[in-house]
Design a protein around this motif. Structure first.
Motif, PDB file in Angstrom:
ATOM      1  N   ARG A   1      28.880  35.146  -0.920  1.00 18.31           N
ATOM      2  CA  ARG A   1      29.406  35.733  -2.150  1.00 18.31           C
ATOM      3  C   ARG A   1      28.526  35.418  -3.353  1.00 18.31           C
ATOM      4  NH1 ARG A   1      34.635  37.696  -1.910  1.00 18.31           N
ATOM      5  NH2 ARG A   1      35.661  37.414   0.105  1.00 18.31           N
ATOM      6  N   ARG A   2      27.805  34.318  -3.278  1.00 17.72           N
ATOM      7  CA  ARG A   2      26.889  33.936  -4.361  1.00 17.72           C
ATOM      8  C   ARG A   2      25.458  34.149  -3.878  1.00 17.72           C
ATOM      9  NH1 ARG A   2      31.556  32.002  -4.206  1.00 17.72           N
ATOM     10  NH2 ARG A   2      32.706  31.117  -5.978  1.00 17.72           N
ATOM     11  N   PHE A   3      25.154  35.386  -3.539  1.00 16.08           N
ATOM     12  CA  PHE A   3      23.900  35.727  -2.881  1.00 16.08           C
ATOM     13  C   PHE A   3      22.696  35.605  -3.810  1.00 16.08           C
ATOM     14  CE2 PHE A   3      26.272  39.427  -4.300  1.00 16.08           C
ATOM     15  CZ  PHE A   3      25.376  40.077  -5.132  1.00 16.08           C
ATOM     16  N   LYS A   4      22.916  35.517  -5.128  1.00 19.41           N
ATOM     17  CA  LYS A   4      21.825  35.310  -6.076  1.00 19.41           C
ATOM     18  C   LYS A   4      21.852  33.894  -6.656  1.00 19.41           C
ATOM     19  CE  LYS A   4      21.093  38.595  -9.071  1.00 19.41           C
ATOM     20  NZ  LYS A   4      21.282  39.698 -10.049  1.00 19.41           N
ATOM     21  N   GLY A   5      22.545  32.983  -5.975  1.00 15.10           N
ATOM     22  CA  GLY A   5      22.717  31.637  -6.483  1.00 15.10           C
ATOM     23  C   GLY A   5      24.064  31.484  -7.163  1.00 15.10           C
ATOM     24  N   GLY A   6      24.497  30.241  -7.333  1.00 16.13           N
ATOM     25  CA  GLY A   6      25.785  30.005  -7.967  1.00 16.13           C
ATOM     26  C   GLY A   6      26.343  28.650  -7.588  1.00 16.13           C
ATOM     27  N   VAL A   7      27.608  28.443  -7.869  1.00 16.01           N
ATOM     28  CA  VAL A   7      28.278  27.166  -7.638  1.00 16.01           C
ATOM     29  C   VAL A   7      28.926  27.172  -6.257  1.00 16.01           C
ATOM     30  CG1 VAL A   7      30.042  25.572  -8.459  1.00 16.01           C
ATOM     31  CG2 VAL A   7      28.704  26.913 -10.106  1.00 16.01           C
ATOM     32  N   LEU A   8      28.661  26.109  -5.487  1.00 14.83           N
ATOM     33  CA  LEU A   8      29.303  25.905  -4.188  1.00 14.83           C
ATOM     34  C   LEU A   8      30.254  24.719  -4.332  1.00 14.83           C
ATOM     35  CD1 LEU A   8      26.169  26.237  -1.850  1.00 14.83           C
ATOM     36  CD2 LEU A   8      27.725  28.047  -2.638  1.00 14.83           C
ATOM     37  N   THR A   9      31.543  24.943  -4.085  1.00 15.76           N
ATOM     38  CA  THR A   9      32.576  23.941  -4.352  1.00 15.76           C
ATOM     39  C   THR A   9      33.344  23.597  -3.089  1.00 15.76           C
ATOM     40  OG1 THR A   9      32.861  24.745  -6.615  1.00 15.76           O
ATOM     41  CG2 THR A   9      34.629  23.389  -5.707  1.00 15.76           C
ATOM     42  N   VAL A  10      33.529  22.299  -2.846  1.00 13.08           N
ATOM     43  CA  VAL A  10      34.426  21.805  -1.799  1.00 13.08           C
ATOM     44  C   VAL A  10      35.325  20.749  -2.433  1.00 13.08           C
ATOM     45  CG1 VAL A  10      34.600  20.611   0.411  1.00 13.08           C
ATOM     46  CG2 VAL A  10      32.736  22.232   0.022  1.00 13.08           C
ATOM     47  N   GLU A  11      36.596  20.710  -2.032  1.00  8.35           N
ATOM     48  CA  GLU A  11      37.524  19.725  -2.573  1.00  8.35           C
ATOM     49  C   GLU A  11      38.067  18.845  -1.451  1.00  8.35           C
ATOM     50  OE1 GLU A  11      39.064  22.578  -6.215  1.00  8.35           O
ATOM     51  OE2 GLU A  11      40.233  20.867  -5.549  1.00  8.35           O
ATOM     52  N   LEU A  12      38.124  17.546  -1.708  1.00 10.28           N
ATOM     53  CA  LEU A  12      38.647  16.561  -0.764  1.00 10.28           C
ATOM     54  C   LEU A  12      39.842  15.850  -1.376  1.00 10.28           C
ATOM     55  CD1 LEU A  12      35.383  14.819   0.561  1.00 10.28           C
ATOM     56  CD2 LEU A  12      36.695  16.650   1.649  1.00 10.28           C
ATOM     57  N   ASP A  13      40.894  15.680  -0.592  1.00 14.53           N
ATOM     58  CA  ASP A  13      42.061  14.902  -1.002  1.00 14.53           C
ATOM     59  C   ASP A  13      42.034  13.595  -0.217  1.00 14.53           C
ATOM     60  OD1 ASP A  13      44.447  13.771  -1.669  1.00 14.53           O
ATOM     61  OD2 ASP A  13      45.661  15.546  -1.234  1.00 14.53           O
ATOM     62  N   MET A  14      41.691  12.485  -0.890  1.00 18.39           N
ATOM     63  CA  MET A  14      41.530  11.213  -0.196  1.00 18.39           C
ATOM     64  C   MET A  14      42.843  10.640   0.298  1.00 18.39           C
ATOM     65  SD  MET A  14      38.392  10.841   0.149  1.00 18.39           S
ATOM     66  CE  MET A  14      38.479   9.211   0.899  1.00 18.39           C
ATOM     67  N   ASP A  15      43.985  11.210  -0.105  1.00 12.45           N
ATOM     68  CA  ASP A  15      45.248  10.780   0.488  1.00 12.45           C
ATOM     69  C   ASP A  15      45.343  11.199   1.946  1.00 12.45           C
ATOM     70  OD1 ASP A  15      46.094   9.566  -1.805  1.00 12.45           O
ATOM     71  OD2 ASP A  15      47.321  11.256  -2.496  1.00 12.45           O
ATOM     72  N   THR A  16      44.504  12.126   2.378  1.00 20.72           N
ATOM     73  CA  THR A  16      44.540  12.609   3.763  1.00 20.72           C
ATOM     74  C   THR A  16      43.367  12.116   4.595  1.00 20.72           C
ATOM     75  OG1 THR A  16      43.296  14.631   3.285  1.00 20.72           O
ATOM     76  CG2 THR A  16      45.688  14.698   2.939  1.00 20.72           C
ATOM     77  N   ILE A  17      42.475  11.309   4.006  1.00 18.98           N
ATOM     78  CA  ILE A  17      41.263  10.865   4.703  1.00 18.98           C
ATOM     79  C   ILE A  17      41.238   9.342   4.735  1.00 18.98           C
ATOM     80  CG2 ILE A  17      38.738  10.879   4.675  1.00 18.98           C
ATOM     81  CD1 ILE A  17      38.851  13.547   3.278  1.00 18.98           C
ATOM     82  N   ALA A  18      41.049   8.792   5.927  1.00 19.56           N
ATOM     83  CA  ALA A  18      41.008   7.339   6.094  1.00 19.56           C
ATOM     84  C   ALA A  18      39.606   6.816   5.808  1.00 19.56           C
ATOM     85  CB  ALA A  18      41.417   6.964   7.506  1.00 19.56           C
ATOM     86  N   VAL A  19      39.534   5.572   5.330  1.00 16.75           N
ATOM     87  CA  VAL A  19      38.252   4.911   5.127  1.00 16.75           C
ATOM     88  C   VAL A  19      37.673   4.566   6.489  1.00 16.75           C
ATOM     89  CG1 VAL A  19      37.091   2.890   4.161  1.00 16.75           C
ATOM     90  CG2 VAL A  19      38.946   4.005   2.894  1.00 16.75           C
ATOM     91  N   PRO A  20      36.420   4.931   6.783  1.00 18.74           N
ATOM     92  CA  PRO A  20      35.841   4.656   8.104  1.00 18.74           C
ATOM     93  C   PRO A  20      35.669   3.167   8.344  1.00 18.74           C
ATOM     94  CG  PRO A  20      34.153   5.430   6.598  1.00 18.74           C
ATOM     95  CD  PRO A  20      35.465   5.602   5.889  1.00 18.74           C
TER      96      PRO A  20
END
Length: 391
Positions: free
Chosen positions: A348-367
């Motif tokens: 969708r950003r074929f000419k460049g742009g912002v790539l966004t990912v969101e993480l909720d650390m309440d659902t991810i354990a510390v390794p």
């Protein structure tokens, strides 16, 4: 207020023919006739506007939706970011390389010889024989760290120039099998190409400039990016000090290794591109305090696409998957490599742009073990602020 014309072009190349300027002091009609001379002295002037992401990132990302990168960019850009990554947008070039190809009386003919020039500033003056010419203009590479990544191939064929980068020392975990290492990102590169420029004795297509007492021919050459800017951000919610940093680098796979300057079309060899990243805490996202891992990536873009010629997401033809991997460091001294599927965002950003990912650390354990082998998350593409985890 920005000129709306910038939304369609970065720069116009104006080609001025001083065909009679050196031979006749006055008169709007050339005398003696031009056919008395075997060659024509000319000057070429490049006129630039400021290169802004707002101007260039003006395209349709989906049905009827124009792209507004500022609305989704939360990482920001301060002095430290500029020191590490450079300016967030494109940098105005000042030194240019010119390649001229004379095809005599045959327009669009194959190139048999080339004349090379390098200029500082915006004025070029040279000799043009009567007949047809092709002209390629591209900027001299601006190097930040003393080592140029771009390699120019002008020997394989005179009909085009191919530019590419080589492999870095960092492994490519999520790329095609034939490339075991990630590639260096290219520097900013812009190019303009015009074919069948007619330098004729009858002055067809020329206009007279009374101020300079010369005949001028104008070309609508547009200097366009060959390399595209992607801004990456991993927005971490409810972190509470679990993640404390990044290792300073990231990778995005499925991008093109090379491109052709004349056409702006990216090659078919897909690679993983390595770039720098940085960790920020206590960033504001719509009133919420979040931590963000951000970066700025330059790439040749999507394989087999001339992205400058595309105006809508519906025109994109991309068969590669695009994975963004990032090593996150935790408060217990452990680290883990996260892998995010950003395929749909890249398309969708074929000419460049912002790539966004969101993480909720309440659902991810510390390794509990370092190195990424014990905890390797693949996050589905981020769409409308919803995210899933496949672990």
């Amino acid at each position: 207020m920005r000129n709306k014309n910038l939304r369609r072009a970065f720069a116009a190349l104006i080609f001025g023919s001083c065909s009679m300027g050196l031979f006749v002091q006055t008169a709007c009609t050339p005398e003696p006739p031009l056919h008395l001379y075997e060659s024509v002295p000319n000057e070429t002037q490049l006129v630039f506007a400021e290169l802004e992401l707002d101007a260039y990132w003006d395209y349709e990302i989906e049905y009827g939706v124009r792209y507004d990168w500022r609305a989704e960019w939360y990482y920001g850009w301060n002095e430290e970011d500029e020191r590490i990554f450079g300016p967030i947008g494109y940098t105005l070039p000042n030194v240019f390389n010119i390649r001229r190809y004379y095809t005599a009386d045959i327009p669009f003919a194959p190139h048999t010889s080339v004349q090379q020039h390098s200029i500082t500033g915006t004025l070029f003056q040279g000799m043009f024989a009567y007949g047809f010419w092709d002209m390629l203009v591209f900027n001299e590479v601006q190097i930040r760290d003393g080592a140029q990544s771009l390699v120019f191939d002008e020997q394989t064929t005179l009909d085009s120039i191919t530019v590419y980068t080589n492999q870095s020392m960092r492994p490519a975990r999520y790329s095609v099998p034939r490339h075991t290492h990630a590639y260096y990102q290219p520097e900013e590169l812009f190019a303009a190409y015009e074919q069948a420029i007619d330098i004729n004795r009858n002055l067809d297509g020329f206009v007279f400039d009374p101020d300079r007492n010369v005949w001028v021919k104008k070309l609508n050459m547009i200097l366009r990016p060959i390399t595209y800017i992607y801004l990456t951000q991993v927005i971490v919610h409810h972190n509470n000090g679990k993640i404390v940093g990044v290792d300073g680098s990231g990778n995005i796979s499925g991008m093109a290794r090379w491109s052709v300057l004349n056409s702006g079309r990216a090659g078919d060899d897909d690679i993983t591109v390595n770039f720098n990243t940085r960790w920020k805490t206590n960033c504001d996202k719509d009133g919420e305090s979040v931590d963000i891992a951000g970066g700025r990536l330059l790439t040749f873009g999507i394989c087999e696409q001339a992205s400058n010629n595309i105006r809508s997401y519906r025109e994109v033809r991309d068969t590669r998957r695009h994975f963004f991997d990032l090593n996150l460091q935790f408060n217990n001294g452990m680290d883990s490599t996260f892998v995010f599927d950003v395929t749909d965002q890249v398309r969708r950003r074929f000419k460049g742009g912002v790539l966004t990912v969101e993480l909720d650390m309440d659902t991810i354990a510390v390794p509990s073990r370092s190195g990424g082998s014990a905890f390797n998350a693949v996050v589905q593409d981020y769409v409308e602020e919803q995210y899933e985890f496949d672990m």
